[in-house]
Structures are given as structure tokens and as C-alpha cells.
Write a protein that holds these residues in place. Structure first.
Motif, PDB file in Angstrom:
ATOM      1  N   THR A 116       0.855  -1.193   0.000  1.00 23.59           N
ATOM      2  CA  THR A 116       0.000   0.000   0.000  1.00 23.59           C
ATOM      3  C   THR A 116       0.889   1.240   0.000  1.00 23.59           C
ATOM      4  O   THR A 116       2.097   1.159   0.249  1.00 23.59           O
ATOM      5  N   LYS A 117       0.298   2.394  -0.223  1.00 25.57           N
ATOM      6  CA  LYS A 117       1.066   3.646  -0.197  1.00 25.57           C
ATOM      7  C   LYS A 117       1.676   3.876   1.186  1.00 25.57           C
ATOM      8  O   LYS A 117       2.796   4.358   1.309  1.00 25.57           O
ATOM      9  N   GLU A 118       0.921   3.524   2.234  1.00 21.26           N
ATOM     10  CA  GLU A 118       1.433   3.683   3.597  1.00 21.26           C
ATOM     11  C   GLU A 118       2.660   2.791   3.814  1.00 21.26           C
ATOM     12  O   GLU A 118       3.652   3.206   4.423  1.00 21.26           O
ATOM     13  N   PHE A 123       9.535   3.009   3.540  1.00 22.89           N
ATOM     14  CA  PHE A 123      10.837   2.777   2.914  1.00 22.89           C
ATOM     15  C   PHE A 123      11.320   3.983   2.097  1.00 22.89           C
ATOM     16  O   PHE A 123      12.253   3.862   1.327  1.00 22.89           O
ATOM     17  N   LYS A 124      10.720   5.148   2.299  1.00 20.89           N
ATOM     18  CA  LYS A 124      11.061   6.307   1.468  1.00 20.89           C
ATOM     19  C   LYS A 124      12.521   6.741   1.584  1.00 20.89           C
ATOM     20  O   LYS A 124      13.095   7.240   0.659  1.00 20.89           O
TER      21      LYS A 124
END
Length: 127
Positions: A116-118, A123-124
Motif C-alpha cells: 500500500t502507499k502507507e 521505505f522512502k
């Protein structure tokens, strides 16, 4: 004897890991010598401070164990002891003496949903 002491025929991989973490193991009857069981028991201590090889004498405690008394360590380290068996190899990449895991290579990948985006945001900062 050919298997991990934690192995059991009626167990999956998670069960195996649980046995390893809880230090539950066994040996086949009449196959493993008592002196070998003693060595393995002291190597597999859960508390690192109690484990053979982790005390003040480090690896010397392992080398001095009764199971190793028949081995002349200096000769072994200098490769002066002939191996009991030397496999015949067809070439440097010959792996015929190892178990085949080809059946695992052909398994389809697990069908996990995409993150998911969350989850991706966790891991950004990874590069």
C-alpha cells in the motif's frame, strides 16, 4: 546425522524455527556418541555466556573438548591429514554431490498484494 538436530519429519519451516529459538533438539537413538551429544549440547546453549566457545578461553574450550582429542589440530590446520573421502568432480562447478533444489526454483512466486502507499512510505529513505 544428515539432518539438523532441530529437524522433525512432521514439522513445517515455522515449526523448525520455533524449535531452534527454544533450543529443542534431539538425536537418533544409538547413532550419536555421548561425547558428541555433550559437545553439541554445550555449543547450543541459549545464553551466550553459557555457550562453549564464548567464555574467556574462546575457541580453545572447543578445541580442548574430549570429542576433538583424537584430532591433531596443527596437522589439520596445515592440511597434513588426508581427507577420508575426496569427491570426483567433472569440473570446478560440479554440484552432483549436493542435494537438488530445482523443485523450489520452479515454484510460482507467492501471490502477495502489492504494498500500500502507507507501506511504501515506510521505505522512502532507503536507497
Amino acid at each position: 546425522v544428515g539432518y539438523s538436530p532441530f529437524f522433525s519429519y512432521d514439522m513445517d519451516q515455522v515449526g523448525l524455527f520455533k524449535r531452534i529459538v527454544s533450543v529443542k533438539y534431539g538425536f537418533p537413538d544409538g547413532v550419536v556418541q555421548d561425547v558428541a551429544k555433550h559437545l553439541i549440547h554445550h555449543l547450543l546453549q541459549r545464553r551466550q555466556a553459557d555457550r562453549l566457545g564464548c567464555q574467556s578461553r574462546a575457541d580453545q574450550d572447543i578445541r580442548d573438548h574430549k570429542w576433538f582429542q583424537i584430532i591433531h589440530t596443527a596437522k589439520l590446520l596445515n592440511r597434513q591429514i588426508p581427507p577420508p573421502w575426496r569427491p570426483r568432480l567433472k569440473d570446478p562447478f560440479d554440484a552432483t554431490h549436493f542435494d537438488s533444489y530445482a523443485h523450489l526454483e520452479n515454484e510460482p512466486p507467492p501471490n502477495y498484494p502489492p504494498p500500500t502507499k502507507e507501506q511504501q512510505l515506510l521505505f522512502k529513505d532507503f536507497s
